[in-house]
Design a protein around this motif. Structure first.
Motif, mmCIF file in Angstrom:
data_model
loop_
_atom_site.group_PDB
_atom_site.id
_atom_site.type_symbol
_atom_site.label_atom_id
_atom_site.label_comp_id
_atom_site.label_asym_id
_atom_site.label_seq_id
_atom_site.Cartn_x
_atom_site.Cartn_y
_atom_site.Cartn_z
ATOM 1 N N THR A 3 0.847 -1.192 0.000
ATOM 2 C CA THR A 3 0.000 0.000 0.000
ATOM 3 C C THR A 3 0.885 1.245 0.000
ATOM 4 O OG1 THR A 3 -0.057 0.223 2.426
ATOM 5 C CG2 THR A 3 -1.716 -1.240 1.394
ATOM 6 N N PRO A 4 0.328 2.417 -0.300
ATOM 7 C CA PRO A 4 1.115 3.647 -0.199
ATOM 8 C C PRO A 4 1.696 3.858 1.200
ATOM 9 C CG PRO A 4 -0.868 4.047 -1.468
ATOM 10 C CD PRO A 4 -0.996 2.666 -0.917
ATOM 11 N N LYS A 49 6.470 3.989 5.044
ATOM 12 C CA LYS A 49 7.187 3.391 6.177
ATOM 13 C C LYS A 49 8.530 2.818 5.741
ATOM 14 C CE LYS A 49 3.109 2.195 8.935
ATOM 15 N NZ LYS A 49 2.287 1.076 9.494
ATOM 16 N N LEU A 50 8.560 2.172 4.580
ATOM 17 C CA LEU A 50 9.806 1.593 4.086
ATOM 18 C C LEU A 50 10.821 2.678 3.733
ATOM 19 C CD1 LEU A 50 8.225 -1.275 2.007
ATOM 20 C CD2 LEU A 50 9.900 -1.585 3.847
ATOM 21 N N ALA A 51 10.352 3.803 3.203
ATOM 22 C CA ALA A 51 11.259 4.914 2.904
ATOM 23 C C ALA A 51 11.903 5.444 4.178
ATOM 24 C CB ALA A 51 10.511 6.023 2.172
ATOM 25 N N GLN A 52 11.130 5.508 5.243
ATOM 26 C CA GLN A 52 11.676 5.952 6.532
ATOM 27 C C GLN A 52 12.722 4.967 7.043
ATOM 28 O OE1 GLN A 52 8.190 6.357 9.000
ATOM 29 N NE2 GLN A 52 7.445 8.177 7.912
ATOM 30 N N LEU A 53 12.443 3.665 6.889
ATOM 31 C CA LEU A 53 13.403 2.650 7.301
ATOM 32 C C LEU A 53 14.686 2.744 6.480
ATOM 33 C CD1 LEU A 53 14.242 0.090 8.831
ATOM 34 C CD2 LEU A 53 13.009 -1.245 7.092
ATOM 35 N N LYS A 94 16.842 5.545 7.652
ATOM 36 C CA LYS A 94 17.483 5.199 8.925
ATOM 37 C C LYS A 94 18.680 4.276 8.701
ATOM 38 C CE LYS A 94 16.497 2.882 13.339
ATOM 39 N NZ LYS A 94 15.450 2.178 14.138
ATOM 40 N N LEU A 95 18.497 3.262 7.863
ATOM 41 C CA LEU A 95 19.581 2.320 7.600
ATOM 42 C C LEU A 95 20.741 2.985 6.862
ATOM 43 C CD1 LEU A 95 17.563 -0.865 6.517
ATOM 44 C CD2 LEU A 95 18.511 -0.310 8.784
ATOM 45 N N LEU A 96 20.418 3.865 5.908
ATOM 46 C CA LEU A 96 21.476 4.557 5.158
ATOM 47 C C LEU A 96 22.241 5.509 6.064
ATOM 48 C CD1 LEU A 96 22.905 5.054 2.498
ATOM 49 C CD2 LEU A 96 21.109 6.703 1.895
ATOM 50 N N ASN A 152 17.775 -0.148 -4.220
ATOM 51 C CA ASN A 152 16.596 -0.967 -3.929
ATOM 52 C C ASN A 152 15.807 -1.166 -5.216
ATOM 53 O OD1 ASN A 152 14.491 1.157 -4.190
ATOM 54 N ND2 ASN A 152 15.420 1.993 -2.338
ATOM 55 N N CYS A 153 14.830 -2.092 -5.150
ATOM 56 C CA CYS A 153 14.063 -2.433 -6.351
ATOM 57 C C CYS A 153 12.656 -1.845 -6.318
ATOM 58 C CB CYS A 153 14.000 -3.957 -6.543
ATOM 59 S SG CYS A 153 13.320 -4.862 -5.135
ATOM 60 N N SER A 154 12.563 -0.606 -5.852
ATOM 61 C CA SER A 154 11.290 0.116 -5.877
ATOM 62 C C SER A 154 11.250 1.074 -7.062
ATOM 63 C CB SER A 154 11.094 0.913 -4.588
ATOM 64 O OG SER A 154 9.969 1.766 -4.690
ATOM 65 N N LEU A 155 10.058 1.290 -7.597
ATOM 66 C CA LEU A 155 9.857 2.286 -8.647
ATOM 67 C C LEU A 155 9.488 3.649 -8.077
ATOM 68 C CD1 LEU A 155 7.832 0.241 -11.298
ATOM 69 C CD2 LEU A 155 10.074 1.277 -11.651
ATOM 70 N N ASP A 156 9.210 3.722 -6.793
ATOM 71 C CA ASP A 156 8.722 4.964 -6.194
ATOM 72 C C ASP A 156 9.887 5.869 -5.799
ATOM 73 O OD1 ASP A 156 7.529 6.927 -4.378
ATOM 74 O OD2 ASP A 156 5.754 5.646 -4.504
ATOM 75 N N PRO A 157 9.940 7.095 -6.301
ATOM 76 C CA PRO A 157 11.029 8.014 -5.945
ATOM 77 C C PRO A 157 11.131 8.277 -4.449
ATOM 78 C CG PRO A 157 9.823 8.839 -7.852
ATOM 79 C CD PRO A 157 9.035 7.670 -7.319
ATOM 80 N N LEU A 158 10.051 8.062 -3.720
ATOM 81 C CA LEU A 158 10.094 8.245 -2.272
ATOM 82 C C LEU A 158 11.087 7.288 -1.632
ATOM 83 C CD1 LEU A 158 8.583 9.969 -0.130
ATOM 84 C CD2 LEU A 158 7.079 8.009 0.229
ATOM 85 N N GLU A 159 11.248 6.108 -2.228
ATOM 86 C CA GLU A 159 12.171 5.108 -1.694
ATOM 87 C C GLU A 159 13.557 5.188 -2.328
ATOM 88 O OE1 GLU A 159 10.296 1.078 -0.743
ATOM 89 O OE2 GLU A 159 8.991 1.817 -2.350
ATOM 90 N N GLY A 160 13.718 6.012 -3.327
ATOM 91 C CA GLY A 160 15.001 6.090 -4.010
ATOM 92 C C GLY A 160 15.573 7.486 -4.005
ATOM 93 N N GLU A 161 15.153 8.298 -4.980
ATOM 94 C CA GLU A 161 15.704 9.634 -5.163
ATOM 95 C C GLU A 161 15.581 10.495 -3.903
ATOM 96 O OE1 GLU A 161 14.711 8.169 -9.327
ATOM 97 O OE2 GLU A 161 13.927 7.926 -7.285
#
Length: 459
Positions: free
Chosen positions: A353-354, A359-363, A366-368, A385-394
């Motif tokens: 879900t969004p 939540k994963l972007a926050q994690l 933290k890990l980075l 990571n293997c996400s397409l969402d810029p929130l989890e990458g860029e």
């Protein structure tokens, strides 16, 4: 004395209907029943399909099937999830009135049968007959058995009218793609994700030689790509000898961004199942592979053993992990929503879900933040990571640079990704999507959606 005359049945036992058919008496019935149950677990409970169909710890009913039926279940579920919108639209056109809201088991049964009729090379008659049998066997669906028969027979006769059209992903997922990539690129991503993926191999030797030997093609990234495989991968040349391992070509890119790491101390954080660990070890690094899960590390060690490679393995929570001395380089392939792997894992849009992405972007952030503290000054950290969402990458990458003056970006060049300039962003990040790496043959086209950024610790 009959039951009608007052005899009680043994406690806890129920009589089966006269038309009930045991699965062992009807070949293929058990597989269809399991597929229906697992589809329900994915859609209703957001359960990972990988977990349900794991050959060691999967769903008990799946585990009870033989290898042939397990393969059939996976094929049915792949087709049903990749084409969920089209199947739902077809069923909606064929029934006289909408199904009751509580008829969820019936809907899953129809989807499983429709997936076979529309997308799999299986006899339509078998799909219809087994669906009707499964409906009669289920008290929730028994009264709909005639409707199941009529709908599926008509679908079989008119299937050319239904293979196309509706969106096959949840609205939130499609909206996120359009927002990030625009309508045209989003449509290309969704189109390729509806097709069975190729199989990519990372090889120890020359990619062109292995491509010729295995009947595939050599990719510009150095991977070997196979459109299909007859039989098990374990039977292919080179498997037993540890000459290659399965790894999407996009997933192979982050480990290549370190340059010459021979003899260097490199940590692969969140390492299991070990494809990137194997790359780093094969490149000559002294690798420490860290993961939170003991079972996943066990699998990693097994994979490395087959590949005749070695790495130190550490079971630990990365957030609290402190090595005896800083590493020369670190690869953090962080936990993510896996939305870039939908072609191989078509359950992802239905199990995430969004809110999961936030939540994963926050994690990941933290890990980075912690990862850059355990690399030596002058050392390199690759975040991916293997996400397409810029929130989890860029966004994670930009936020790190904005808040940590000790970290600088080291832009990636096109030559480091096989000359695929379209994968390099204006900042120097790597950003791939399933619509990249096009080939004339759709079966050989595409790659996972992946993000990678390379950083250097200045002091």
């Amino acid at each position: 004395m009959s039951v009608e005359q007052g005899t009680k049945r043994p406690f806890g036992k129920k009589r089966k209907p006269a038309d009930y058919i045991d699965a062992e008496d009807r070949p293929g019935l058990a597989a269809r029943q399991v597929a229906t149950r697992l589809l329900g677990a994915v859609i209703e409970k957001h359960t990972s399909l990988d977990g349900l169909t794991d050959n060691s710890n999967g769903h008990p009913q799946y585990m009870a099937l033989d290898d042939r039926d397990r393969s059939l279940v996976r094929a049915i579920l792949g087709a049903a999830l990749r084409n969920r919108g089209t199947i739902e639209a077809a069923i909606g056109q064929l029934i006289d009135r909408p199904l009751p809201d509580n008829a969820v088991a019936l809907r899953h049964l129809l989807h499983v049968a429709a997936a076979q009729i529309l997308y799999l090379d299986l006899p339509d008659r078998a799909a219809v007959d087994l669906a009707v049998t499964a409906a009669n066997n289920d008290p929730r669906n028994r009264r709909f058995a005639s409707m199941v028969n009529a709908v599926l027979r008509r679908l079989s006769r008119e299937k050319e009218n239904f293979v196309a059209g509706a969106s096959n992903v949840p609205a939130w997922f499609e909206t996120s793609l359009v927002t990030a990539y625009g309508k045209e690129k989003a449509r290309a991503i969704l189109d390729i994700q509806s097709k069975e993926p190729p199989i990519d191999l990372t090889v120890k030797g020359d990619a062109r030689e292995w491509a010729e030997k295995l009947g595939g093609i050599a990719l510009p990234t150095g991977s070997v790509r196979l459109a299909t495989v007859d039989g098990a991968l374990t039977g292919l040349p080179g498997f037993a000898e540890g000459e290659w391992w399965v790894q999407d070509t996009a997933a192979s890119l982050p480990a290549k961004l370190f340059g010459d790491i021979k003899g260097k101390r490199v940590a692969d954080l969140c390492a299991a199942p070990g494809g990137k660990t194997a790359q780093l070890a094969f490149a000559g690094a002294n690798v420490t592979a860290l993961d939170l899960s003991a079972n996943r590390l066990k699998r990693l060690r097994s994979n490395l053993e087959r590949l005749q490679l070695s790495a130190e393995t550490v079971e630990a929570n990365l957030s609290a992990y402190q090595p005896a001395e800083p590493f020369d380089a670190i690869l953090l392939d962080a936990p993510c929503s896996s939305t870039g792997t939908v072609r191989r894992h078509p359950d992802v849009p239905w199990t995430k879900t969004p809110e999961d992405i936030r939540k994963l972007a926050q994690l990941q952030a933290k890990l980075l933040d912690h990862a850059v503290t355990i690399v030596r000054p002058g050392g390199i950290v690759v975040f991916s990571n293997c996400s397409l969402d810029p929130l989890e990458g860029e966004k994670v990458a930009h936020d790190l640079l904005a808040k940590n003056p000790a970290i600088e970006l080291v832009p990636v060049t096109k030559d480091e990704v096989g000359g695929l300039a379209e994968l390099i962003t204006k900042e120097g990040f790597v950003r791939s999507t399933p619509a990249d790496l096009r080939h004339d043959n759709p079966a050989l086209s595409g790659m996972d959606g992946f993000f990678a950024a390379r950083f250097k610790r200045k002091y």
